[in-house]
Design a protein around this motif. Sequence first.
Motif, PDB file in Angstrom:
ATOM      1  N   GLY A 207      -5.251  -4.879 -17.893  1.00  7.80           N
ATOM      2  CA  GLY A 207      -4.009  -5.457 -18.768  1.00  7.80           C
ATOM      3  C   GLY A 207      -2.770  -5.787 -18.122  1.00  7.80           C
ATOM      4  O   GLY A 207      -1.655  -5.735 -18.484  1.00  7.80           O
ATOM      5  N   ALA A 208      -3.054  -5.803 -16.819  1.00  7.74           N
ATOM      6  CA  ALA A 208      -1.843  -5.862 -15.671  1.00  7.74           C
ATOM      7  C   ALA A 208      -0.958  -7.199 -15.817  1.00  7.74           C
ATOM      8  O   ALA A 208       0.203  -7.254 -15.834  1.00  7.74           O
ATOM      9  N   SER A 209      -1.714  -8.285 -16.040  1.00  7.31           N
ATOM     10  CA  SER A 209      -0.894  -9.560 -16.252  1.00  7.31           C
ATOM     11  C   SER A 209      -1.769 -10.600 -17.090  1.00  7.31           C
ATOM     12  O   SER A 209      -2.374 -11.227 -16.896  1.00  7.31           O
TER      13      SER A 209
ATOM     14  N   ILE B 215      -1.573 -16.590  -3.022  1.00  3.91           N
ATOM     15  CA  ILE B 215      -0.765 -15.785  -3.195  1.00  3.91           C
ATOM     16  C   ILE B 215       0.616 -15.424  -2.741  1.00  3.91           C
ATOM     17  O   ILE B 215       0.707 -16.245  -1.859  1.00  3.91           O
ATOM     18  N   LYS B 216       1.600 -14.929  -3.449  1.00  2.18           N
ATOM     19  CA  LYS B 216       3.058 -14.845  -2.889  1.00  2.18           C
ATOM     20  C   LYS B 216       3.175 -13.319  -2.688  1.00  2.18           C
ATOM     21  O   LYS B 216       4.094 -13.034  -1.697  1.00  2.18           O
ATOM     22  N   TYR B 217       2.888 -12.465  -3.396  1.00  2.00           N
ATOM     23  CA  TYR B 217       2.926 -11.174  -3.443  1.00  2.00           C
ATOM     24  C   TYR B 217       1.718 -10.119  -2.974  1.00  2.00           C
ATOM     25  O   TYR B 217       0.575 -10.624  -3.449  1.00  2.00           O
ATOM     26  N   LEU B 218       2.044  -9.202  -2.494  1.00  2.00           N
ATOM     27  CA  LEU B 218       0.912  -8.120  -2.471  1.00  2.00           C
ATOM     28  C   LEU B 218       1.502  -6.782  -3.135  1.00  2.00           C
ATOM     29  O   LEU B 218       2.705  -6.456  -2.993  1.00  2.00           O
ATOM     30  N   LEU B 219       0.761  -6.246  -4.187  1.00  4.38           N
ATOM     31  CA  LEU B 219       0.969  -5.277  -4.744  1.00  4.38           C
ATOM     32  C   LEU B 219       0.293  -4.048  -4.519  1.00  4.38           C
ATOM     33  O   LEU B 219      -1.391  -3.892  -4.644  1.00  4.38           O
ATOM     34  N   ILE B 220       0.782  -3.075  -3.818  1.00  8.10           N
ATOM     35  CA  ILE B 220       0.009  -1.601  -3.375  1.00  8.10           C
ATOM     36  C   ILE B 220      -0.051  -0.628  -4.606  1.00  8.10           C
ATOM     37  O   ILE B 220       1.103  -0.445  -5.257  1.00  8.10           O
ATOM     38  N   LEU B 221      -1.100  -0.254  -5.018  1.00 14.06           N
ATOM     39  CA  LEU B 221      -1.214   0.742  -6.263  1.00 14.06           C
ATOM     40  C   LEU B 221      -2.089   1.910  -5.777  1.00 14.06           C
ATOM     41  O   LEU B 221      -3.331   1.649  -5.179  1.00 14.06           O
ATOM     42  N   HIS B 222      -1.640   3.129  -5.703  1.00 13.64           N
ATOM     43  CA  HIS B 222      -2.160   4.172  -5.208  1.00 13.64           C
ATOM     44  C   HIS B 222      -3.246   4.576  -6.402  1.00 13.64           C
ATOM     45  O   HIS B 222      -3.197   4.235  -7.431  1.00 13.64           O
ATOM     46  N   ALA B 223      -4.349   5.245  -5.981  1.00 20.19           N
ATOM     47  CA  ALA B 223      -5.443   5.304  -6.940  1.00 20.19           C
ATOM     48  C   ALA B 223      -5.182   6.501  -7.919  1.00 20.19           C
ATOM     49  O   ALA B 223      -6.106   6.582  -8.840  1.00 20.19           O
ATOM     50  N   ASP B 224      -4.380   7.058  -7.819  1.00 17.06           N
ATOM     51  CA  ASP B 224      -3.845   8.359  -8.727  1.00 17.06           C
ATOM     52  C   ASP B 224      -2.551   7.818  -9.525  1.00 17.06           C
ATOM     53  O   ASP B 224      -1.904   8.741 -10.195  1.00 17.06           O
ATOM     54  N   VAL B 225      -1.965   6.762  -9.360  1.00 11.93           N
ATOM     55  CA  VAL B 225      -0.739   6.277 -10.041  1.00 11.93           C
ATOM     56  C   VAL B 225      -1.121   5.295 -10.909  1.00 11.93           C
ATOM     57  O   VAL B 225      -1.863   4.132 -10.686  1.00 11.93           O
ATOM     58  N   VAL B 226      -1.014   5.349 -12.354  1.00 11.53           N
ATOM     59  CA  VAL B 226      -1.435   4.395 -13.360  1.00 11.53           C
ATOM     60  C   VAL B 226      -0.261   3.854 -13.920  1.00 11.53           C
ATOM     61  O   VAL B 226       0.557   4.537 -14.873  1.00 11.53           O
ATOM     62  N   PRO B 227      -0.046   2.690 -13.912  1.00 11.42           N
ATOM     63  CA  PRO B 227       0.911   2.046 -14.693  1.00 11.42           C
ATOM     64  C   PRO B 227       0.398   1.828 -16.178  1.00 11.42           C
ATOM     65  O   PRO B 227      -0.449   1.289 -16.142  1.00 11.42           O
ATOM     66  N   VAL B 228       1.268   2.264 -17.168  1.00 16.81           N
ATOM     67  CA  VAL B 228       0.791   2.048 -18.432  1.00 16.81           C
ATOM     68  C   VAL B 228       1.504   1.021 -19.398  1.00 16.81           C
ATOM     69  O   VAL B 228       1.215   0.781 -20.514  1.00 16.81           O
ATOM     70  N   THR B 229       2.480   0.416 -18.780  1.00 20.34           N
ATOM     71  CA  THR B 229       3.205  -0.750 -19.617  1.00 20.34           C
ATOM     72  C   THR B 229       2.197  -1.872 -19.649  1.00 20.34           C
ATOM     73  O   THR B 229       2.049  -2.403 -18.608  1.00 20.34           O
ATOM     74  N   PRO B 230       2.172  -2.291 -20.813  1.00 15.23           N
ATOM     75  CA  PRO B 230       1.388  -3.422 -20.964  1.00 15.23           C
ATOM     76  C   PRO B 230       2.028  -4.723 -20.240  1.00 15.23           C
ATOM     77  O   PRO B 230       3.199  -4.779 -20.240  1.00 15.23           O
TER      78      PRO B 230
END
Length: 216
Positions: A24-26, A64-79
């Motif tokens: 649901g990220a994008s 691509i223009k951006y790199l998004l680094i996301l840790h495996a224990d960080v969960v973005p929950v905003t739709p």
Amino acid sequence: MSVQLFIPTYNYALHMSILQSVIGASPKGRLKSLKMSSTSAWGMQLNDGLIDAIKTRKENPELIKYLLILHADVVPVTPGWLDIMVEEAEKFDADILSAVVAIKSNSKETSTAMETGDLHHPRRMSLGEVSRFPPTFTHGDLLVNNGCMLINLEKPWVETAQFNITVGIDEKTRKPYFFSEDWLFSRVARQMGASVWATTLVETQHWGLVSFNNRL
């Protein structure tokens, strides 16, 4: 304004909510690729992910223009959280934009920090302090985390950027210090002219045995 998502892991372990969050990220279709890695050398993983994204962009600048680094224990929950990150970065011309992430503690502190007079010991910002800033903000002393970090690959400083951990003995106190790779990355990037921003518009959960939310 497309994004390559990179998730560094230990043994490819992910929190179960990560995949749902990525799906649901994008809604606007900005997520073009997802890559993962696994090694105990954390800084090496981050640098490999950055180098791979730079290479991908050089080979196909339109991809691509951006790199998004996301840790495996960080969960973005905003739709639509990835769309929000990109739109805020575009709005403020941010070279680095980091979502505020609470540390795994009941202290209400975050992994966003401010420089102090002591280079080895920045001050963590509390959730209360962060809430007194605009939803997306910058500051000349801002240090941000890479738990959910967006990096603009178009900027020339990216070519020489690295994630490095610094350890040593404080000359004044003779006590050991540890300076994390994310704070050092944002400090050095800022010294190279990068604009460093943080945002609370994306709600995050930082998972340990329980979830630590970036909301008061």
